[in-house]
Write an enzyme that holds these catalytic residues in place. Structure first.
Site, mmCIF file in Angstrom:
data_model
loop_
_atom_site.group_PDB
_atom_site.id
_atom_site.type_symbol
_atom_site.label_atom_id
_atom_site.label_comp_id
_atom_site.label_asym_id
_atom_site.label_seq_id
_atom_site.Cartn_x
_atom_site.Cartn_y
_atom_site.Cartn_z
ATOM 1 N N GLY A 84 0.829 -1.205 0.000
ATOM 2 C CA GLY A 84 0.000 0.000 0.000
ATOM 3 C C GLY A 84 0.860 1.250 0.000
ATOM 4 O O GLY A 84 2.079 1.187 -0.142
ATOM 5 N N GLU A 104 9.585 -2.738 4.247
ATOM 6 C CA GLU A 104 8.847 -2.633 2.984
ATOM 7 C C GLU A 104 9.763 -2.146 1.874
ATOM 8 O O GLU A 104 9.741 -2.667 0.762
ATOM 9 C CB GLU A 104 7.672 -1.668 3.138
ATOM 10 C CG GLU A 104 6.517 -2.195 3.963
ATOM 11 C CD GLU A 104 5.459 -1.127 4.184
ATOM 12 O OE1 GLU A 104 5.811 0.073 4.263
ATOM 13 O OE2 GLU A 104 4.279 -1.495 4.281
ATOM 14 N N LYS A 122 -5.768 7.959 -1.843
ATOM 15 C CA LYS A 122 -4.308 7.997 -1.755
ATOM 16 C C LYS A 122 -3.665 8.753 -2.909
ATOM 17 O O LYS A 122 -2.504 9.149 -2.814
ATOM 18 C CB LYS A 122 -3.761 6.564 -1.724
ATOM 19 C CG LYS A 122 -4.305 5.719 -0.588
ATOM 20 C CD LYS A 122 -3.914 6.297 0.748
ATOM 21 C CE LYS A 122 -4.382 5.484 1.928
ATOM 22 N NZ LYS A 122 -3.842 4.125 1.954
HETATM 23 O O1 DER Z 1 2.910 1.693 6.235
HETATM 24 C C1 DER Z 1 2.707 1.616 4.998
HETATM 25 O O2 DER Z 1 3.537 2.005 4.131
HETATM 26 C C2 DER Z 1 1.378 1.116 4.533
HETATM 27 O O3 DER Z 1 1.502 0.518 3.282
HETATM 28 C C3 DER Z 1 0.453 2.303 4.527
HETATM 29 O O4 DER Z 1 1.105 3.378 4.010
HETATM 30 C C4 DER Z 1 -0.810 2.091 3.763
HETATM 31 O O5 DER Z 1 -1.688 1.541 4.656
HETATM 32 P P1 DER Z 1 -3.253 1.409 4.317
HETATM 33 O O6 DER Z 1 -3.315 0.527 3.089
HETATM 34 O O7 DER Z 1 -3.827 0.769 5.545
HETATM 35 O O8 DER Z 1 -3.769 2.794 4.065
#
Ligand code: DER
Length: 224
Positions: A84, A104, A122
């Site tokens: 994400g 990540e 987003k």
């Molecule tokens: O911590 C991260 O990078 C996650 O991917 C975050 O940015 C996105 O989280 P969500 O999908 O719950 O909005």
């Protein structure tokens, strides 16, 4: 439909890109969780894959979903990583809302194809989300000063159901650094890479290979 349904559409769309025999980077957060669940369903249907988790959360979700786990030490290549983001402009991302961005970033970067999954909230025209920065605990004061000199306002991420600050899976603290707009994410990333005491930051410049956004009508591939 509610936002989680849109996240699910994006997660399922990315999970459908995964081919038999692949090793998959498993991102962190509520949208990546939908991709992990969708992969679990495909494993139940016979898909032969292994996942490299990016956090305690994604490891536990993969176990619950029945996605076999492996590590970077045990595989040659990652065919795909699914993750994400907090904010998306083209291939540029701000990540770290879940404080998992250190692991990540190296998993997402190691994958041949890094696919971002998101709901429409987003995407943006310019990055302006505060940048999560993972710092060695004792370095917090000096990193905060350096970040201020770079023009950002740092704030220590406090935990919600624990007294005191958020502590990452790596045992570090998180400073959310508000730069305002980030017109040149690559430059900001290099600035932060050079700061002693910073373990990793949440600017992922030009890192996304593909962006799947779940919408009311289905999924749009916002990038490329
Ligand atoms: O911590 C991260 O990078 C996650 O991917 C975050 O940015 C996105 O989280 P969500 O999908 O719950 O909005």
């Amino acid at each position: 439909s509610d936002t989680q349904a849109l996240k699910r559409r994006a997660g399922e769309s990315a999970a459908n890109l995964v081919e038999d025999g692949m090793v998959v980077g498993l991102g962190t957060g509520s949208t990546a969780a939908e991709a992990i669940r969708a992969l679990g369903d495909r494993v139940d249907a016979g898909l032969d894959i292994a996942g490299v988790p990016t956090s305690y959360q994604s490891r536990e979700l993969a176990r619950e979903a029945g996605v076999p786990l492996t590590t970077l030490a045990d595989v040659d290549t990652l065919g795909i990583a699914i993750d994400g983001a907090d904010q998306i402009v083209g291939a540029d991302l701000v990540k770290g809302g879940g404080a998992a961005h250190a692991r990540e970033k190296y998993v997402d970067a190691a994958a041949e194809r890094f696919v971002v999954v998101a709901d429409p909230s987003k995407t943006a025209s310019v990055l302006d989300h505060p940048v999560p920065v993972e710092v060695l605990p004792d370095a917090k004061p000096v990193v905060a000063d350096t970040v201020r000199n770079l023009g950002a306002e740092p704030s220590l991420r406090e935990a919600e159901r624990k007294d005191g600050p958020v502590v990452t899976d790596n045992g570090n603290l998180v400073l959310d650094c508000d730069f305002g707009e980030l017109p040149n994410p690559g430059a900001t990333a290099l600035d932060l890479d050079a700061v002693p005491g910073i373990v990793e930051h949440g600017v992922f410049p030009s890192m996304a290979d593909e962006v799947h956004v779940g919408t009311e009508d289905g999924v749009t591939v916002e990038y490329p």
